[in-house]
Design a protein around this motif. Structure first.
Motif, PDB file in Angstrom:
ATOM      1  N   GLN A   1     -31.006  15.952  59.814  1.00  0.00           N
ATOM      2  CA  GLN A   1     -29.938  15.609  58.876  1.00  0.00           C
ATOM      3  C   GLN A   1     -30.518  15.458  57.473  1.00  0.00           C
ATOM      4  O   GLN A   1     -29.910  15.883  56.491  1.00  0.00           O
ATOM      5  N   ALA A   2     -31.707  14.873  57.397  1.00  0.00           N
ATOM      6  CA  ALA A   2     -32.354  14.684  56.091  1.00  0.00           C
ATOM      7  C   ALA A   2     -32.625  16.029  55.423  1.00  0.00           C
ATOM      8  O   ALA A   2     -32.416  16.187  54.217  1.00  0.00           O
ATOM      9  N   CYS A   3     -33.046  17.015  56.194  1.00  0.00           N
ATOM     10  CA  CYS A   3     -33.324  18.343  55.645  1.00  0.00           C
ATOM     11  C   CYS A   3     -32.027  18.995  55.158  1.00  0.00           C
ATOM     12  O   CYS A   3     -31.996  19.624  54.104  1.00  0.00           O
TER      13      CYS A   3
ATOM     14  N   GLU B   1     -29.355  17.393  54.083  1.00  0.00           N
ATOM     15  CA  GLU B   1     -28.945  16.681  52.868  1.00  0.00           C
ATOM     16  C   GLU B   1     -29.767  17.113  51.664  1.00  0.00           C
ATOM     17  O   GLU B   1     -29.230  17.268  50.574  1.00  0.00           O
ATOM     18  N   ARG B   2     -31.082  17.312  51.853  1.00  0.00           N
ATOM     19  CA  ARG B   2     -31.945  17.740  50.750  1.00  0.00           C
ATOM     20  C   ARG B   2     -31.567  19.128  50.250  1.00  0.00           C
ATOM     21  O   ARG B   2     -31.669  19.422  49.068  1.00  0.00           O
ATOM     22  N   SER B   3     -31.145  20.002  51.151  1.00  0.00           N
ATOM     23  CA  SER B   3     -30.889  21.394  50.751  1.00  0.00           C
ATOM     24  C   SER B   3     -29.398  21.715  50.663  1.00  0.00           C
ATOM     25  O   SER B   3     -29.035  22.876  50.485  1.00  0.00           O
ATOM     26  N   TYR B   4     -28.542  20.704  50.746  1.00  0.00           N
ATOM     27  CA  TYR B   4     -27.107  20.970  50.804  1.00  0.00           C
ATOM     28  C   TYR B   4     -26.565  21.639  49.545  1.00  0.00           C
ATOM     29  O   TYR B   4     -25.715  22.524  49.642  1.00  0.00           O
ATOM     30  N   GLU B   5     -27.015  21.262  48.384  1.00  0.00           N
ATOM     31  CA  GLU B   5     -26.510  21.883  47.149  1.00  0.00           C
ATOM     32  C   GLU B   5     -26.749  23.388  47.159  1.00  0.00           C
ATOM     33  O   GLU B   5     -25.921  24.160  46.707  1.00  0.00           O
ATOM     34  N   ARG B   6     -27.886  23.812  47.702  1.00  0.00           N
ATOM     35  CA  ARG B   6     -28.193  25.236  47.802  1.00  0.00           C
ATOM     36  C   ARG B   6     -27.351  25.889  48.914  1.00  0.00           C
ATOM     37  O   ARG B   6     -26.916  27.022  48.796  1.00  0.00           O
TER      38      ARG B   6
ATOM     39  N   GLY C   1     -33.475  24.706  55.506  1.00  0.00           N
ATOM     40  CA  GLY C   1     -33.946  23.785  54.477  1.00  0.00           C
ATOM     41  C   GLY C   1     -35.430  23.934  54.194  1.00  0.00           C
ATOM     42  O   GLY C   1     -35.840  24.282  53.095  1.00  0.00           O
ATOM     43  N   CYS C   2     -36.247  23.707  55.227  1.00  0.00           N
ATOM     44  CA  CYS C   2     -37.699  23.680  55.030  1.00  0.00           C
ATOM     45  C   CYS C   2     -38.420  24.870  55.638  1.00  0.00           C
ATOM     46  O   CYS C   2     -39.612  25.055  55.400  1.00  0.00           O
TER      47      CYS C   2
END
Length: 106
Positions: free
Chosen positions: A64-66, A68-73, A38-39
């Protein structure tokens, strides 16, 4: 990922030779080379504990937040990798069953 495959191979070799310090240090090195998908946080960074995606078991995320932020990718790769893993697991189970069936026939 290539890192994940390398870790798997080194773990298998280490199971056969648990006293091999070179393999143990190689495994630790490979684990420290992982990064958050993600990051980009590194497993080497202080306080970072990477967790593997529970669906595909290939990608790593620092939180988990990371994820969720990058899940679409991540989702297209995740879906593909999960399907490949499931197919591989089914094939392994079928070959194991066939081998057990051959032993029963004898």
């Amino acid at each position: 990922s290539a890192n994940r495959a390398a870790v798997k191979k080194v773990k298998a070799a280490l199971e056969k030779d648990p006293e091999n310090e070179e393999l143990a240090s190689m495994l630790e090195y490979l684990k420290l080379e992982r990064m958050c998908d993600g990051c980009g946080a590194s497993a080497r960074d202080e306080g970072v504990r990477l967790r593997v995606c529970t669906r595909c078991r290939q990608a790593f995320f620092c939180s988990q937040a990371c994820l969720e932020r990058s899940y679409e990718r991540h989702k297209p790769d995740c879906t593909r990798l999960r399907a490949q893993r499931k197919a591989r697991e089914r094939a392994e189970a079928q070959s194991k069953e066939a081998a057990q069936g051959d032993q029963k026939v004898r």
